[in-house]
Write a protein that holds these residues in place. Structure first.
Motif, PDB file in Angstrom:
ATOM      1  N   MET A   1       0.831  -1.201   0.000  1.00  0.00           N
ATOM      2  CA  MET A   1       0.000   0.000   0.000  1.00  0.00           C
ATOM      3  C   MET A   1       0.868   1.253   0.000  1.00  0.00           C
ATOM      4  O   MET A   1       2.046   1.209   0.367  1.00  0.00           O
ATOM      5  N   PHE A   2       0.289   2.369  -0.431  1.00  0.00           N
ATOM      6  CA  PHE A   2       1.008   3.638  -0.405  1.00  0.00           C
ATOM      7  C   PHE A   2       1.365   4.016   1.034  1.00  0.00           C
ATOM      8  O   PHE A   2       0.633   3.724   1.983  1.00  0.00           O
ATOM      9  N   ALA A   3       2.511   4.690   1.170  1.00  0.00           N
ATOM     10  CA  ALA A   3       2.893   5.253   2.456  1.00  0.00           C
ATOM     11  C   ALA A   3       2.065   6.515   2.710  1.00  0.00           C
ATOM     12  O   ALA A   3       1.317   6.989   1.846  1.00  0.00           O
ATOM     13  N   LEU A   4       2.205   7.089   3.904  1.00  0.00           N
ATOM     14  CA  LEU A   4       1.418   8.261   4.285  1.00  0.00           C
ATOM     15  C   LEU A   4       1.570   9.398   3.279  1.00  0.00           C
ATOM     16  O   LEU A   4       0.582  10.041   2.900  1.00  0.00           O
ATOM     17  N   THR A   5       2.792   9.656   2.853  1.00  0.00           N
ATOM     18  CA  THR A   5       3.011  10.759   1.906  1.00  0.00           C
ATOM     19  C   THR A   5       2.166  10.583   0.647  1.00  0.00           C
ATOM     20  O   THR A   5       1.483  11.514   0.204  1.00  0.00           O
ATOM     21  N   GLN A   6       2.194   9.388   0.074  1.00  0.00           N
ATOM     22  CA  GLN A   6       1.429   9.144  -1.144  1.00  0.00           C
ATOM     23  C   GLN A   6      -0.082   9.177  -0.890  1.00  0.00           C
ATOM     24  O   GLN A   6      -0.851   9.563  -1.769  1.00  0.00           O
ATOM     25  N   GLN A   7      -0.501   8.796   0.302  1.00  0.00           N
ATOM     26  CA  GLN A   7      -1.938   8.855   0.622  1.00  0.00           C
ATOM     27  C   GLN A   7      -2.415  10.308   0.628  1.00  0.00           C
ATOM     28  O   GLN A   7      -3.491  10.616   0.095  1.00  0.00           O
ATOM     29  N   VAL A   8      -1.635  11.181   1.227  1.00  0.00           N
ATOM     30  CA  VAL A   8      -2.008  12.602   1.258  1.00  0.00           C
ATOM     31  C   VAL A   8      -1.983  13.185  -0.154  1.00  0.00           C
ATOM     32  O   VAL A   8      -2.895  13.933  -0.555  1.00  0.00           O
ATOM     33  N   GLN A   9      -0.949  12.857  -0.900  1.00  0.00           N
ATOM     34  CA  GLN A   9      -0.870  13.343  -2.281  1.00  0.00           C
ATOM     35  C   GLN A   9      -2.069  12.868  -3.100  1.00  0.00           C
ATOM     36  O   GLN A   9      -2.659  13.645  -3.868  1.00  0.00           O
ATOM     37  N   SER A  10      -2.441  11.622  -2.928  1.00  0.00           N
ATOM     38  CA  SER A  10      -3.555  11.059  -3.697  1.00  0.00           C
ATOM     39  C   SER A  10      -4.888  11.680  -3.291  1.00  0.00           C
ATOM     40  O   SER A  10      -5.764  11.893  -4.136  1.00  0.00           O
ATOM     41  N   ALA A  11      -5.057  11.962  -2.005  1.00  0.00           N
ATOM     42  CA  ALA A  11      -6.288  12.627  -1.567  1.00  0.00           C
ATOM     43  C   ALA A  11      -6.418  13.986  -2.242  1.00  0.00           C
ATOM     44  O   ALA A  11      -7.502  14.369  -2.714  1.00  0.00           O
TER      45      ALA A  11
END
Length: 273
Positions: A150-160
């Motif tokens: 799964m994406f790390a936190l950074t990528q989760q925020v970017q994707s949101a």
């Protein structure tokens, strides 16, 4: 306690059926006619219909009040069972300064993205405070993930952020801005969120409202997806947005950051009494 006029309508007979009896809009009494039978099934059906109309009307009154509408005194609501005329009716003249509560395409998108992103930014603030208090390198949190694939936190925020800006822009019929995806710190992620919120708030609400039946074409891996605007918003843009916001929240909670449901919800348009 059940209204006497209602109770007297339940008398012995061979006919048995379940019946929900509304005594007051704030009190529902379940009368199980396996033990209490009804004399006339047609009369029972009429009573149930009358009660249903009354409860639905009361719900409309309560809903209108919650949006700031004035509830006038007249006799437009159905008669209250056993109580004669009900004095409350709706006067849909808006005495507040609130926005139109109708769930239009723009109301179902712009505020959703804005509130969700602002809540995510506030959660990142708590993550930063948590890391500082425990001498944890913030990079450790940013690289955390729920599972290796799964994406790390950074990528989760970017994707949101991407789901909000891309979804909103497509509904408004414009090209979304492109971001470099080069954020390395919590401060940089918060700046990305703020930039996205600013963009979302500039979207033309009228154009979004007109997109319900317009075809939205969007990249879907190596292919292109095609959906009606309303379907795209309800079944793709908003669910994908919340997927990444929720996963970012879950990563931080799993890491020990002291956040709860209120942090996830953010500043929602709610009046507390």
């Amino acid at each position: 306690m059940a209204d006497e006029a209602v109770v007297t309508s339940i008398i012995a007979s061979p006919i048995r059926l379940p019946l929900w009896i509304a005594v007051d809009p704030t009190c529902l009494v379940a009368a199980d006619c396996a033990t209490q039978s009804c004399q006339d099934i047609n009369g029972a059906n009429d009573l149930a219909k009358d009660l249903g109309r009354f409860v639905n009307a009361r719900a409309r009154v309560d809903g209108a009040r919650s949006f700031g509408f004035r509830v006038a005194e007249s006799t437009a609501l159905p008669d209250r069972p056993g109580k004669g005329k009900n004095p409350a009716s709706l006067d849909l003249s808006d005495t507040s300064t609130k926005e139109d509560p109708v769930m239009s395409m723009s109301n179902a998108s712009i505020p959703v993205f804005e509130i969700g992103l602002n809540a995510l930014s506030a959660v990142l603030d708590k993550a930063e405070t948590y890391a500082a208090a425990r001498s944890i390198d913030p990079a450790t949190l940013l690289s955390a993930r729920l599972f290796p694939d799964m994406f790390a936190l950074t990528q989760q925020v970017q994707s949101a952020c991407d789901q909000a800006k891309n979804g909103g822009a497509r509904l408004a019929g414009i090209d979304p801005p492109r971001y470099e995806d080069n954020e390395k710190t919590i401060a940089e992620l918060k700046a990305r969120i703020a930039k996205t919120v600013t963009f979302v708030k500039t979207l033309d609400a009228k154009k979004i409202d007109e997109s319900a039946d317009r075809e939205i074409a969007f990249p879907l891996g190596p292919n292109m997806g095609h959906m009606r605007g309303a379907d795209y918003l309800n079944h793709f843009a908003v669910p994908n947005f919340y997927f990444h916001v929720t996963t970012a929240y879950d990563i931080l909670r799993h890491c020990g950051v002291e956040i709860g449901k209120r942090d996830f919800l953010g500043t929602i348009p709610m009046r507390v009494t």
